[in-house]
Structures are given as structure tokens and as C-alpha cells.
Design an enzyme around this catalytic site. Structure first.
Site, mmCIF file in Angstrom:
data_model
loop_
_atom_site.group_PDB
_atom_site.id
_atom_site.type_symbol
_atom_site.label_atom_id
_atom_site.label_comp_id
_atom_site.label_asym_id
_atom_site.label_seq_id
_atom_site.Cartn_x
_atom_site.Cartn_y
_atom_site.Cartn_z
ATOM 1 N N ARG A 191 -7.106 -4.615 1.664
ATOM 2 C CA ARG A 191 -7.374 -3.816 0.671
ATOM 3 C C ARG A 191 -8.016 -4.728 -0.510
ATOM 4 O O ARG A 191 -8.042 -5.881 -0.265
ATOM 5 C CB ARG A 191 -5.806 -3.638 -0.171
ATOM 6 C CG ARG A 191 -5.178 -2.779 0.772
ATOM 7 C CD ARG A 191 -3.540 -2.580 0.224
ATOM 8 N NE ARG A 191 -2.885 -1.737 1.070
ATOM 9 C CZ ARG A 191 -2.102 -2.334 1.905
ATOM 10 N NH1 ARG A 191 -1.827 -3.541 2.132
ATOM 11 N NH2 ARG A 191 -1.286 -1.400 2.611
ATOM 12 N N LYS A 216 1.139 -5.264 0.257
ATOM 13 C CA LYS A 216 2.128 -4.828 -0.861
ATOM 14 C C LYS A 216 3.585 -5.285 -0.430
ATOM 15 O O LYS A 216 4.061 -5.518 0.524
ATOM 16 C CB LYS A 216 2.245 -3.227 -0.563
ATOM 17 C CG LYS A 216 0.765 -2.503 -0.999
ATOM 18 C CD LYS A 216 0.722 -1.001 -0.961
ATOM 19 C CE LYS A 216 -0.254 -0.434 -1.558
ATOM 20 N NZ LYS A 216 -0.432 1.134 -1.479
ATOM 21 N N HIS A 284 -12.609 0.632 -1.064
ATOM 22 C CA HIS A 284 -11.581 0.961 -0.285
ATOM 23 C C HIS A 284 -12.012 1.834 0.769
ATOM 24 O O HIS A 284 -11.415 1.921 1.890
ATOM 25 C CB HIS A 284 -10.426 1.901 -1.077
ATOM 26 C CG HIS A 284 -9.324 1.765 -0.483
ATOM 27 N ND1 HIS A 284 -8.373 0.778 -0.539
ATOM 28 C CD2 HIS A 284 -8.365 2.905 0.192
ATOM 29 C CE1 HIS A 284 -7.269 0.953 0.060
ATOM 30 N NE2 HIS A 284 -7.065 2.212 0.463
ATOM 31 N N ARG A 287 -12.209 -0.340 3.857
ATOM 32 C CA ARG A 287 -10.871 -0.312 4.595
ATOM 33 C C ARG A 287 -10.474 0.696 5.713
ATOM 34 O O ARG A 287 -10.337 0.508 6.678
ATOM 35 C CB ARG A 287 -9.777 -0.574 3.596
ATOM 36 C CG ARG A 287 -8.465 -0.504 4.383
ATOM 37 C CD ARG A 287 -7.518 -0.797 3.173
ATOM 38 N NE ARG A 287 -6.075 -0.320 3.431
ATOM 39 C CZ ARG A 287 -5.061 -1.203 4.109
ATOM 40 N NH1 ARG A 287 -5.236 -2.350 4.556
ATOM 41 N NH2 ARG A 287 -3.915 -0.762 4.238
ATOM 42 N N HIS A 310 0.505 -1.422 7.323
ATOM 43 C CA HIS A 310 0.998 -0.190 6.750
ATOM 44 C C HIS A 310 2.922 -0.178 7.278
ATOM 45 O O HIS A 310 3.062 -0.483 8.309
ATOM 46 C CB HIS A 310 0.701 1.030 7.473
ATOM 47 C CG HIS A 310 -0.504 1.681 6.899
ATOM 48 N ND1 HIS A 310 -1.400 2.619 7.742
ATOM 49 C CD2 HIS A 310 -1.187 1.458 5.694
ATOM 50 C CE1 HIS A 310 -2.583 2.599 7.015
ATOM 51 N NE2 HIS A 310 -2.303 2.202 5.981
ATOM 52 N N TYR A 319 -5.289 8.772 10.102
ATOM 53 C CA TYR A 319 -6.720 8.348 10.600
ATOM 54 C C TYR A 319 -7.139 9.247 11.949
ATOM 55 O O TYR A 319 -8.255 9.328 12.504
ATOM 56 C CB TYR A 319 -6.875 6.763 11.049
ATOM 57 C CG TYR A 319 -6.865 6.005 9.818
ATOM 58 C CD1 TYR A 319 -7.959 5.835 8.787
ATOM 59 C CD2 TYR A 319 -5.662 5.440 9.330
ATOM 60 C CE1 TYR A 319 -7.848 5.166 7.749
ATOM 61 C CE2 TYR A 319 -5.718 4.578 8.136
ATOM 62 C CZ TYR A 319 -6.864 4.746 7.395
ATOM 63 O OH TYR A 319 -7.083 3.995 6.214
#
Length: 343
Positions: A191, A216, A284, A287, A310, A319
Site C-alpha cells: 500500500r 493495517k 494503489h 498494488r 489481507h 481479484y
């Protein structure tokens, strides 16, 4: 009649703040004007999210704003300051009125879905702590969010973006910085915030084949490094005119301060016109391109999940819907039945 609520940004009897007022509430969440017992619970819950759940400061801020918006609405809706006892007395209609006000104010479905999750989380915490219990909160349903498909660049578009970014700057070290940054996004799937939060101490040595990234929720993951990535980072650091040590930001702006996300966003915006890239070409998108191209090349979905950081496999599974046209083209070229039909 009870004294009108003294909640910043919302007038009693008029529970319909605009999007501008909602933005104001985000900034003023720390000064929420509620009863003392609820104020203490509000602060304790935010501490729980930060210290025990280890959510990032950005996430805690967003959760705080969503809860503030909910409490401000209830204060105006009922004409009195919320407290823990009043939260227990809220009905399903009160929760639905709050959600309807958000929808009517133009707040998008994804934000409303998150806000519902935040409110349910807060009430679960209140119950666990023995502070308040409200069955209606558990029945609150998240609004359906349209399934979004990540916007990836084609292989040639991604390569052109990385290969051309350096041509936008007359300063050799800036050109090398931009190339190194984009290679981290496209070559490692970072990211933009993860890349810009790297420090000098995080920089891999030339020849190093892995790197630990903090994503995150302060969750760490290990990503593999291609030689072209480590070489680009070494070239950038060798030419950078600023002395960097320890915890200094790895990527620097032209004046020596930490580089901002806006700076690289503007550069890629310039590239869109130069290369004829779609409007979806953003930092982004590199990515997304990393994940999409790995998947198209036969990459394992769970391995890609780990590389992207994730928490849920369902996020990575988006995806699989990205390159339908390529999938159909491959089928037409390779499947015997498709070839016979073509003949």
C-alpha cells in the site's frame, strides 16, 4: 422538557447533518458532549481498540467519528444528552432512524456498513464490560455494499508506468526515488501508506530477498524482494542528498521532509496524460496490478492473501473477477472445443 442536547455540530430537533457537518464531527469527536458515564465508556472503548485490539490510529479515529456521529444523532433525536441508561432504552426504530439519516445525507453504502459494524462492536463491548445491554443493537443489519472489483493496469501499462516515472523529474535523485517507490508498489504489492512509512532502518541491503512490512492494525508480514527492487532502493539511497539514519523516513520530499502520498499521486496523474493511461491508474492500482498479474500467472490465492496482508481471503478473492476478458481469451485459444468452433 429536558434541556436540549449540547452536542457539537448538531442542533436538537434537527438530526440531519450534512456531509460537511459529518466531516466536522470527525475532527471534533474527542470533544463529544455526552453524559459523564458515557464519556468515560467512549474513551475506554477507544483505548481498548488501540491498546488491546492494536488498531491503527487511523482506524481508531474513523471508529471514534462513527460512534460520535451516532451519539450526536441520538442526542438530537431525543432532545437530551445520551447516557448509558438511555443507550439501553434505544429501540430498533432509533437505530433505523440514524441509518436512514445517513443514507439521506448522501453517505455512501460502504461507509454506512462500516458505521453499523462500529456501533454493534461498541454495544458488544458495553455488554461484555457489564455497562449496558441492548438487544436491538444486535439486530441492526449492515446495508448491502455493491461488490467492487479492483482496478488493475495491464502488464504493459504497469511496466510503462514504472519505466517512465523517472522521466518526470530533472533531479536524478528524485527520479530514482520515484522508480524505487513504484517498484515497491508493483513489485511487492505494498500500500502507498506502507511504503511511505518505511524508515531508513527498514531499507533492505542489496541482495536481500525478503522484507518485513507493517500493515493495517500494526500486523506484520514478510514480502519477497526482487533484485530489481533492492537495486532501485540502493540507487536511490546512494543519490539522496539528505543524510538519513535510524527511524528517519526512507522516502524524502524535495525539501528534505518525509514524502507525502499526494506527491506521488500527482506524478502518476501526470503520467496518465503522457502515456494515455485510464483514470483508474493510481498508486494503489499498482498494488492491484501486483495481485492480478500474480493470479493470472498461476499464483496461489492464499499465498497472494499473505503477500497483500489481507485479513480475510474473501478480500483477496475479488481479484478472481478482475481479468475476465483475459480468462475468456485464454479459453478460446487453449480449449479444444473453442478451437473447433473457431474452425
Amino acid at each position: 422538557m429536558a434541556e436540549p442536547a449540547r452536542v457539537t455540530g448538531v442542533k436538537a430537533g434537527k438530526p440531519n447533518p450534512s456531509l460537511e457537518q459529518y466531516a466536522l464531527l470527525r475532527a471534533q469527536a474527542a470533544r463529544l458532549d455526552v453524559a459523564a458515564d458515557l464519556q468515560a465508556s467512549y474513551e475506554s472503548w477507544l483505548g481498548f481498540l488501540s491498546e488491546e485490539k492494536r488498531f491503527s490510529a487511523h482506524t481508531v479515529s474513523a471508529y471514534a467519528a462513527d460512534l460520535a456521529h451516532f451519539l450526536n444523532f441520538q442526542a438530537a433525536h431525543h432532545g437530551e444528552l445520551p447516557n448509558l441508561r438511555k443507550l439501553e432504552a434505544l429501540t430498533t426504530a432509533d437505530f433505523r432512524a440514524w441509518l436512514a439519516q445517513r443514507v439521506g445525507g448522501g453517505i455512501k453504502a460502504s461507509s454506512n456498513a462500516r458505521a453499523v459494524s462500529v456501533i454493534r462492536s461498541f454495544f458488544r463491548w458495553l455488554k461484555k464490560e457489564g455497562l449496558a445491554d441492548n438487544t436491538a443493537a444486535t439486530l441492526l443489519r449492515r446495508p448491502k455494499v455493491p461488490k467492487s472489483i479492483p482496478k488493475a493496469l495491464s502488464t504493459s501499462e504497469a511496466q510503462d508506468t514504472v519505466n517512465t516515472i523517472g522521466e518526470l523529474s530533472d533531479e536524478p535523485w528524485v527520479a530514482r526515488r520515484d522508480v524505487a517507490l513504484l517498484l515497491l508498489l508493483y513489485g511487492c504489492g505494498l500500500r502507498i501508506g506502507e511504503a511511505l512509512s518505511l524508515t531508513f532502518a527498514d531499507a533492505p541491503a542489496r541482495g536481500q530477498d525478503t522484507m518485513v512490512i507493517t500493515g493495517k492494525g500494526n500486523k506484520q508480514r514478510m514480502v519477497p524482494l526482487l533484485p530489481v527492487v533492492t537495486d532501485a532502493l540502493a540507487d536511490y539511497l546512494r543519490s539522496c542528498p539528505f543524510e538519513l539514519t535510524g527511524d528517519d523516513a526512507l522516502f524524502r520530499g524535495v525539501r528534505g521532509g518525509p514524502m507525502s502520498a499526494r506527491a506521488i499521486q500527482k506524478r502518476i496523474q501526470s503520467l496518465r496524460g503522457l502515456l494515455g493511461l485510464p483514470s483508474t491508474a493510481t498508486p494503489h492500482a499498482l498494488r492491484h496490478s501486483f495481485a492480478t498479474h500474480l493470479l493470472a500467472g498461476g499464483g496461489d490465492l492464499r499465498a497472494i492473501q499473505e503477500l497483500l496482508g489481507h485479513a480475510s481471503l474473501s478480500t483477496t478473492q475479488r481479484y478472481t473477477d478482475v481479468d475476465v476478458e483475459t480468462l475468456l481469451a485464454t479459453y478460446d485459444q487453449a480449449h479444444p472445443r473453442a478451437q473447433k468452433k473457431a474452425e
